[in-house]
Write a protein that holds these residues in place. Structure first.
Motif, mmCIF file in Angstrom:
data_model
loop_
_atom_site.group_PDB
_atom_site.id
_atom_site.type_symbol
_atom_site.label_atom_id
_atom_site.label_comp_id
_atom_site.label_asym_id
_atom_site.label_seq_id
_atom_site.Cartn_x
_atom_site.Cartn_y
_atom_site.Cartn_z
ATOM 1 N N VAL A 81 22.055 -5.987 48.906
ATOM 2 C CA VAL A 81 23.466 -5.866 49.259
ATOM 3 C C VAL A 81 24.308 -6.027 47.996
ATOM 4 N N ARG A 82 25.143 -5.040 47.708
ATOM 5 C CA ARG A 82 26.050 -5.127 46.567
ATOM 6 C C ARG A 82 27.342 -5.828 47.002
ATOM 7 N N PRO A 83 27.941 -6.620 46.130
ATOM 8 C CA PRO A 83 29.165 -7.342 46.504
ATOM 9 C C PRO A 83 30.252 -6.436 47.063
ATOM 10 N N GLU A 84 30.377 -5.238 46.519
ATOM 11 C CA GLU A 84 31.443 -4.340 46.987
ATOM 12 C C GLU A 84 31.203 -3.826 48.414
ATOM 13 N N GLU A 85 30.008 -4.047 48.954
ATOM 14 C CA GLU A 85 29.712 -3.644 50.328
ATOM 15 C C GLU A 85 30.094 -4.721 51.344
ATOM 16 N N ILE A 86 30.516 -5.897 50.876
ATOM 17 C CA ILE A 86 30.834 -7.017 51.762
ATOM 18 C C ILE A 86 32.338 -7.033 52.032
ATOM 19 N N ALA A 87 32.701 -6.908 53.307
ATOM 20 C CA ALA A 87 34.115 -6.865 53.688
ATOM 21 C C ALA A 87 34.771 -8.235 53.598
ATOM 22 N N PRO B 291 28.394 -17.378 43.145
ATOM 23 C CA PRO B 291 27.143 -16.812 43.679
ATOM 24 C C PRO B 291 27.289 -15.436 44.309
ATOM 25 N N PHE B 292 28.479 -15.065 44.793
ATOM 26 C CA PHE B 292 28.665 -13.726 45.361
ATOM 27 C C PHE B 292 28.858 -12.668 44.286
ATOM 28 N N GLY B 293 29.221 -13.089 43.084
ATOM 29 C CA GLY B 293 29.334 -12.158 41.972
ATOM 30 C C GLY B 293 30.546 -11.259 42.021
ATOM 31 N N ALA B 294 31.534 -11.600 42.845
ATOM 32 C CA ALA B 294 32.744 -10.775 42.956
ATOM 33 C C ALA B 294 33.820 -11.582 43.657
#
Length: 504
Positions: free
Chosen positions: A68-74, A236-239
């Motif tokens: 899962v890439r950070p930009e995919e997390i709403a 830890p989420f990187g974004a």
């Protein structure tokens, strides 16, 4: 393209991170246990820095496992073990003391002193809770009284208080570098410090307990479109992701089970056992030893309330058989051990390790095993441990039906113990109603994800969430009514044997 919502579930025995898709299905998950610290009998602590380290590990692992890439997390939601109390230094993030866990009983004399001055229910009309070692307010009082310099630091705003959601949110959003100091209405309602009507800290109670308001977090909606804040890009989420949801673990499970209508109830089987009944937008006072609490608040909509029955020790009893008595090496083995016998052989285990919670509220109680004979083996003890969870649930359900004036037709079950099919069948038998396990058993994390996702529009409304819910397994009662009542009478006798054990 946003495809997922992430939930951080900081529990009593460990922390997990789960990534969910739009259908509410698990994409990836990671889990780490942390130490249980027992400084003396009745005291239970966690190391907040160890918990934070585990939290970072599971977030990174869950994202890596699901690719899962950070930009995919709403959005990100948080849920937590409630009532567990931590106080730390604003400028450094250094805890002043280990977190005092909800099971801890060190505040018994403090609660008794407060009860002597105004009765055990002196605050209940405003906060929905009796005076009990369970709640955060007395734990915070203990810390202020026993940690040198803490009160002065608190009055200056240098010391911050929170339950584990507040600690987690503060660190995820920056910690000493501008972290957000906030909690939601559900966690605040478990401190014994929040007024159920105003949804704000109660000034009179703060004065009575001598708690500086400057150390308390801001109280926010459980699902907050204005956001709690953003996760740090170097975290830890990187974004920088919207952190938009926060719920105490049992309220999160209620949301995850989509119990959005008055009269809907769920029971979560974990370290403890917690049954919640949605009572709508007005608090319902309990006459039967239950707690009046917040269920959730979504944005600016009216807050929704619940009745709750809290049981301290259920899954923790299985862990005791594993860790203290060495009956098996993994908790999941308890079912196979219990299946070696047809019944508990006439014994009952009442696990009042930290006293009895709902509906008794007896901090003087301690655990007992009754009915022992030479016939009894470890298999009977394992079976009696599972049955204790079901009996305690019936105690709570009967109190709930008396308060709410309704008869539940089905019990929605979730949590780690619902994979134990022997327990689920006995639960249906001793209640006399069907027990339902949903397709997604990790409803606590799912509820936190739903709260965060609703806030940012990933899910449109509650009806969309209802469509995600589905039944995986249903257990119908099989036990004859006479046998059910005979066994339950034995349980009530066993409970009586636990009382008046602790003396000052």
């Amino acid at each position: 393209m946003v495809r997922y919502v992430a939930a951080v579930d900081q529990g009593t025995t460990g922390t997990r991170c789960i990534v969910f898709d739009h259908e509410g299905q698990v994409v990836s998950s990671a889990y780490r246990e942390h130490r249980q610290i027992y400084p003396q009998p009745g005291w239970v602590e966690h190391d907040p820095l160890e918990v934070w380290e585990k939290t970072q590990e599971v977030i990174r692992e869950a994202l890596a496992q699901g690719r899962v890439r950070p930009e995919e997390i709403a959005a990100v939601g948080v849920t937590n073990q409630r009532e567990t109390t931590v106080v730390w230094e604003r400028s450094t993030g250094r805890p002043y003391h280990n977190a005092i866990v909800w099971q801890d009983t060190r505040t018994r004399s403090l609660c008794e002193r407060l009860a002597d001055e105004g009765g055990p229910d002196r605050f209940r009309p405003r906060v929905g809770l009796p005076l009990s070692t369970y709640f955060s307010g007395p734990k915070l009082c203990w810390l202020l009284e026993h940690i040198p310099g803490l009160r002065t630091a608190a009055e200056r705003g240098e010391a911050l208080f929170g339950t584990m959601d507040t600690w987690t949110i503060w660190l995820l959003t920056g910690g000493p570098a501008g972290g957000v100091h906030a909690t939601d209405v559900t966690n605040a309602s478990r401190t014994m410090l929040m007024n159920l009507e105003t949804l704000d800290w109660d000034e009179e109670i703060l004065r009575t307990l001598e708690i500086p308001r400057a150390m308390l977090p801001a109280i926010r909606p459980s699902s907050d479109p204005s956001l709690y804040g953003y996760t740090r890009p170097d975290g830890p989420f990187g974004a920088a992701l919207p952190l938009a949801g926060d719920l105490g673990d049992q309220q999160a499970a209620l949301v995850g089970q989509v119990c959005f209508s008055p009269g809907e109830a769920k029971n979560t089987y974990g370290t403890g056992c917690f049954m919640l009944l949605n009572t709508g937008t007005r608090p319902v006072p309990s006459r039967s030893g239950l707690l009046t609490t917040l269920a959730y608040r979504f944005g600016e909509a009216p807050a929704v309330y619940a009745l709750e029955g809290s049981i301290a020790i259920t899954g923790a009893l299985v862990q005791w058989l594993r860790d203290n008595l060495g009956f098996f090496s993994r908790s999941s083995e308890v079912e196979e051990c219990a299946r070696q016998v047809e019944d508990a052989g006439g014994i009952y285990i009442v696990p009042a390790f930290s006293g009895l919670f709902a509906p008794y509220w007896r901090s003087d109680a301690r655990g007992v095993i009754v009915g022992l004979t030479r016939f009894i083996t470890r298999h009977h003890l394992c079976r009696a441990a599972l049955e204790a969870t079901a009996y305690q649930t019936r105690d709570v359900l009967e109190a709930m039906e008396q308060d709410a004036g309704i008869r539940l037709s089905t019990l929605k079950a979730d949590g780690g113990m619902v994979v134990n099919e022997l327990l689920m069948q006995f639960q249906a038998d001793i209640l006399g109603v069907p027990v339902v396990r949903p397709r997604v058993a990790e409803t606590t994390a799912l509820g936190a994800a739903y709260a965060a996702g609703l806030a940012v529009g990933f899910w449109r409304n509650e009806e969309e969430l209802r469509r995600n819910w589905g039944v995986e397994r249903l257990w119908e009662p099989r036990m004859p009514a006479e046998e059910r009542e005979r066994l339950y009478r034995g349980w009530k006798k066993a409970v009586e044997r636990t009382l008046n054990w602790v003396e000052d």
